[in-house]
Design a protein around this motif. Structure first.
Motif, mmCIF file in Angstrom:
data_model
loop_
_atom_site.group_PDB
_atom_site.id
_atom_site.type_symbol
_atom_site.label_atom_id
_atom_site.label_comp_id
_atom_site.label_asym_id
_atom_site.label_seq_id
_atom_site.Cartn_x
_atom_site.Cartn_y
_atom_site.Cartn_z
ATOM 1 N N GLU A 1 5.506 -114.157 -98.347
ATOM 2 C CA GLU A 1 5.613 -113.387 -97.300
ATOM 3 C C GLU A 1 4.309 -112.636 -97.413
ATOM 4 O O GLU A 1 3.937 -112.080 -98.312
ATOM 5 C CB GLU A 1 6.705 -112.427 -97.498
ATOM 6 N N ARG A 2 3.737 -112.375 -96.369
ATOM 7 C CA ARG A 2 2.444 -111.465 -96.166
ATOM 8 C C ARG A 2 2.744 -110.262 -95.559
ATOM 9 O O ARG A 2 3.360 -110.418 -94.450
ATOM 10 C CB ARG A 2 1.421 -112.462 -95.684
ATOM 11 N N TYR A 3 2.614 -109.045 -95.965
ATOM 12 C CA TYR A 3 2.675 -107.718 -95.786
ATOM 13 C C TYR A 3 1.252 -107.103 -95.579
ATOM 14 O O TYR A 3 0.272 -107.525 -96.213
ATOM 15 C CB TYR A 3 3.548 -106.860 -96.569
ATOM 16 N N PRO A 4 1.008 -105.999 -94.934
ATOM 17 C CA PRO A 4 -0.270 -105.355 -94.949
ATOM 18 C C PRO A 4 -0.990 -105.125 -96.203
ATOM 19 O O PRO A 4 -2.119 -105.187 -96.368
ATOM 20 C CB PRO A 4 -0.066 -104.239 -93.876
ATOM 21 N N ASP A 5 -0.001 -104.411 -97.135
ATOM 22 C CA ASP A 5 -0.356 -104.110 -98.493
ATOM 23 C C ASP A 5 -0.243 -104.959 -99.599
ATOM 24 O O ASP A 5 -0.484 -104.625 -100.618
ATOM 25 C CB ASP A 5 0.005 -102.981 -98.822
ATOM 26 N N ARG A 6 0.759 -106.162 -99.195
ATOM 27 C CA ARG A 6 0.880 -106.836 -100.492
ATOM 28 C C ARG A 6 1.352 -108.264 -100.076
ATOM 29 O O ARG A 6 1.894 -108.529 -98.772
ATOM 30 C CB ARG A 6 2.127 -106.633 -101.241
ATOM 31 N N SER B 1 5.597 -109.419 -106.408
ATOM 32 C CA SER B 1 5.105 -108.572 -105.449
ATOM 33 C C SER B 1 3.610 -108.121 -105.722
ATOM 34 O O SER B 1 3.554 -107.259 -106.670
ATOM 35 C CB SER B 1 5.871 -107.308 -105.093
ATOM 36 N N GLU C 1 -1.063 -106.589 -89.294
ATOM 37 C CA GLU C 1 0.319 -106.174 -88.598
ATOM 38 C C GLU C 1 1.204 -106.836 -89.176
ATOM 39 O O GLU C 1 1.177 -108.004 -89.362
ATOM 40 C CB GLU C 1 -0.129 -106.836 -86.879
ATOM 41 N N PRO C 2 2.550 -106.210 -88.820
ATOM 42 C CA PRO C 2 3.655 -106.961 -89.412
ATOM 43 C C PRO C 2 4.009 -108.065 -88.499
ATOM 44 O O PRO C 2 3.633 -107.921 -87.273
ATOM 45 C CB PRO C 2 4.650 -106.051 -89.132
ATOM 46 N N LEU D 1 -1.249 -111.462 -88.199
ATOM 47 C CA LEU D 1 -1.032 -111.421 -89.682
ATOM 48 C C LEU D 1 -2.317 -110.967 -90.243
ATOM 49 O O LEU D 1 -2.591 -110.146 -91.075
ATOM 50 C CB LEU D 1 -0.516 -112.623 -90.186
ATOM 51 N N ASP E 1 7.103 -111.328 -88.069
ATOM 52 C CA ASP E 1 8.326 -111.907 -88.299
ATOM 53 C C ASP E 1 8.349 -113.006 -89.254
ATOM 54 O O ASP E 1 7.534 -113.799 -88.966
ATOM 55 C CB ASP E 1 8.968 -112.174 -87.135
ATOM 56 N N LEU E 2 9.070 -112.909 -90.354
ATOM 57 C CA LEU E 2 8.893 -114.199 -91.615
ATOM 58 C C LEU E 2 9.074 -115.471 -90.644
ATOM 59 O O LEU E 2 8.713 -116.670 -91.198
ATOM 60 C CB LEU E 2 9.708 -113.731 -92.507
#
Length: 158
Positions: free
Chosen positions: A144-149, A19, A109-110, A105, A112-113
């Motif tokens: 997986e890409r998320y806004p902070d990680r 992560s 923004e979130p 992305l 869906d994977l």
């Protein structure tokens, strides 16, 4: 192997999940090779059956946006295992999706994977004797890409 038989694919052994915490992108802008961005790596964790530890601050993910649907990533950073060994990480990845999903992305923004293809080939290198097996092992992963990680599920190729 008989000439008409299909070869078996190599087995994958789950090694762990990284992560990786990230900072705001540095936008280099359009270049002859594509739109370039640099994403600073600020820390993170490693958890899993083969190793655990922390992601060290100071690395970066160097991205080339080849088109609105395709990004090439080259991340380089280090992790420190619970026993103090330092491991260098070189992660080469492709991330793709629809124009809309990729735009969301990149905007932080979130998404869906299921809308994003994010796969990588990872090399781990170390001078620590107890972790030397990593120098002789190829790893693949899904991201997986998320806004902070960024989360990378890592598998050793058997």
């Amino acid at each position: 192997m008989a000439p008409d038989s299909t070869p078996l694919p190599p087995a994958l052994d789950y090694a762990g999940t990284l992560s990786v915490l990230i900072a705001e992108p540095i936008d280099v802008g359009p270049t002859p090779e594509g739109h370039r961005r640099i994403i600073p790596i600020t820390g993170g964790t490693v958890t899993g059956p083969r190793f655990t530890g922390r992601v060290l601050a100071g690395g970066a993910d160097f991205q080339t946006l080849h088109s609105p649907e395709l990004t090439q990533l080259e991340a380089r950073y280090a992790i420190e295992t619970e026993d103090g060994a330092v491991i260098s990480v070189d992660n080469a990845a492709l991330r793709s999706g629809s124009t809309d999903a990729m735009a969301r992305l990149l905007a932080g923004e979130p998404v869906d994977l299921a809308e994003i293809y994010f796969r990588c080939a990872v090399r781990l290198r170390t001078s620590a004797a107890e972790w030397e097996w990593m120098n002789r092992t190829l790893f693949v992963g899904s991201g997986e890409r998320y806004p902070d990680r960024v989360v990378v599920h890592l598998f050793a190729v058997a």
